[in-house]
Design a protein around this motif. Structure first.
Motif, PDB file in Angstrom:
ATOM      1  N   TYR A  87       0.828  -1.206   0.000  1.00  0.00           N
ATOM      2  CA  TYR A  87       0.000   0.000   0.000  1.00  0.00           C
ATOM      3  C   TYR A  87       0.870   1.268   0.000  1.00  0.00           C
ATOM      4  O   TYR A  87       0.589   2.214  -0.720  1.00  0.00           O
ATOM      5  CB  TYR A  87      -0.934   0.024   1.214  1.00  0.00           C
ATOM      6  N   VAL A  88       1.915   1.259   0.818  1.00  0.00           N
ATOM      7  CA  VAL A  88       2.812   2.418   0.889  1.00  0.00           C
ATOM      8  C   VAL A  88       3.481   2.649  -0.466  1.00  0.00           C
ATOM      9  O   VAL A  88       3.593   3.784  -0.940  1.00  0.00           O
ATOM     10  CB  VAL A  88       3.859   2.233   2.018  1.00  0.00           C
ATOM     11  N   GLU A  89       3.898   1.566  -1.107  1.00  0.00           N
ATOM     12  CA  GLU A  89       4.561   1.678  -2.413  1.00  0.00           C
ATOM     13  C   GLU A  89       3.580   2.150  -3.481  1.00  0.00           C
ATOM     14  O   GLU A  89       3.928   2.975  -4.335  1.00  0.00           O
ATOM     15  CB  GLU A  89       5.182   0.332  -2.808  1.00  0.00           C
ATOM     16  N   ARG A  90       2.358   1.657  -3.450  1.00  0.00           N
ATOM     17  CA  ARG A  90       1.349   2.130  -4.413  1.00  0.00           C
ATOM     18  C   ARG A  90       1.094   3.619  -4.246  1.00  0.00           C
ATOM     19  O   ARG A  90       0.933   4.345  -5.227  1.00  0.00           O
ATOM     20  CB  ARG A  90       0.046   1.351  -4.247  1.00  0.00           C
ATOM     21  N   ALA A  91       1.068   4.093  -3.006  1.00  0.00           N
ATOM     22  CA  ALA A  91       0.888   5.534  -2.772  1.00  0.00           C
ATOM     23  C   ALA A  91       2.089   6.310  -3.289  1.00  0.00           C
ATOM     24  O   ALA A  91       1.945   7.371  -3.901  1.00  0.00           O
ATOM     25  CB  ALA A  91       0.674   5.809  -1.284  1.00  0.00           C
ATOM     26  N   ARG A  92       3.300   5.794  -3.064  1.00  0.00           N
ATOM     27  CA  ARG A  92       4.505   6.485  -3.518  1.00  0.00           C
ATOM     28  C   ARG A  92       4.541   6.595  -5.032  1.00  0.00           C
ATOM     29  O   ARG A  92       4.900   7.627  -5.586  1.00  0.00           O
ATOM     30  CB  ARG A  92       5.757   5.752  -3.031  1.00  0.00           C
ATOM     31  N   LEU A  93       4.153   5.526  -5.717  1.00  0.00           N
ATOM     32  CA  LEU A  93       4.175   5.536  -7.178  1.00  0.00           C
ATOM     33  C   LEU A  93       2.960   6.229  -7.787  1.00  0.00           C
ATOM     34  O   LEU A  93       2.942   6.491  -8.986  1.00  0.00           O
ATOM     35  CB  LEU A  93       4.266   4.099  -7.707  1.00  0.00           C
ATOM     36  N   GLY A  94       1.949   6.511  -6.967  1.00  0.00           N
ATOM     37  CA  GLY A  94       0.755   7.177  -7.483  1.00  0.00           C
ATOM     38  C   GLY A  94      -0.161   6.244  -8.237  1.00  0.00           C
ATOM     39  O   GLY A  94      -0.848   6.652  -9.168  1.00  0.00           O
ATOM     40  N   ILE A  95      -0.177   4.977  -7.855  1.00  0.00           N
ATOM     41  CA  ILE A  95      -1.050   4.009  -8.509  1.00  0.00           C
ATOM     42  C   ILE A  95      -2.401   4.062  -7.812  1.00  0.00           C
ATOM     43  O   ILE A  95      -2.602   3.459  -6.774  1.00  0.00           O
ATOM     44  CB  ILE A  95      -0.458   2.590  -8.451  1.00  0.00           C
TER      45      ILE A  95
END
Length: 192
Positions: A87-95
């Motif tokens: 979830y944190v990575e999806r937020a960082r990438l803007g997905i």
């Protein structure tokens, strides 16, 4: 001709009836009501919601712990931690929308309530700080590449150009379109 003017004058003196008249009166009432509410409403005093800053800071610490564990000992991460890191990575990438991610995290059956709450606070903190839609320059290493096919300095330069073009544009979409067109033209002339 005079009789037509007289009939017209008599119609203006009578009160209007029918659906159009009711609609006009309703609009007038709505306008009057909104003006009255606006006149009575004063500025809302800014105040900090109790515990909000503390919860945001706790969310930021939670995200830092996840990132540190992901870097140092990824094999020791539990399933819940891996899902939370996703979830944190999806937020960082803007997905996807960060607010939709927060809703998904709150409803995700793979996470426990003890995991969900700090995760959502970390996503909110990252959103508040503008830490979304980050791009890794390594994705652009093929542009201006050397014989090995990698040039990280050129990739960083291209990323800075793209971000600058989007930031300086009147709106992000027009900046994105300008970058796309510039790269299309550069590719057509074989300069990238």
């Amino acid at each position: 001709m005079n009789s037509l003017l007289a009939a017209s004058a008599r119609r203006k003196d009578r009160p209007r009836r029918g659906p159009r008249a009711a609609l006009a009166r309703g609009r007038g009432f709505a306008l009057l009501l909104s003006a009255l509410v606006a006149a009575c409403a004063g500025p809302v005093p800014e105040r900090e919601v109790s515990g909000f800053s503390r919860d945001l800071a706790g969310g930021a610490r939670h995200a830092e712990r996840l990132a540190e564990k992901q870097r140092s000992a990824p094999a020791s991460m539990s399933d819940r931690e891996v899902v939370a890191a996703g979830y944190v990575e999806r937020a960082r990438l803007g997905i996807g929308s960060p607010f939709r991610l927060m809703e998904y995290a709150l409803l995700d059956p793979r996470l426990t309530p003890e995991t969900r709450v700090p995760l959502v606070w970390s996503l909110l903190d990252a959103t508040r700080k503008g830490r979304g839609y980050e791009l890794d320059p390594r994705a652009l290493t093929r542009i201006g590449a050397d014989a090995r096919g990698r040039d990280t300095a050129a990739a960083r330069t291209h990323l800075e150009l793209i971000e600058d073009a989007v930031r300086r544009a009147e709106d992000p979409r027009s900046g994105e379109l300008a970058v796309r067109e510039a790269y299309r033209l550069a590719a057509a002339s074989r300069s990238v």
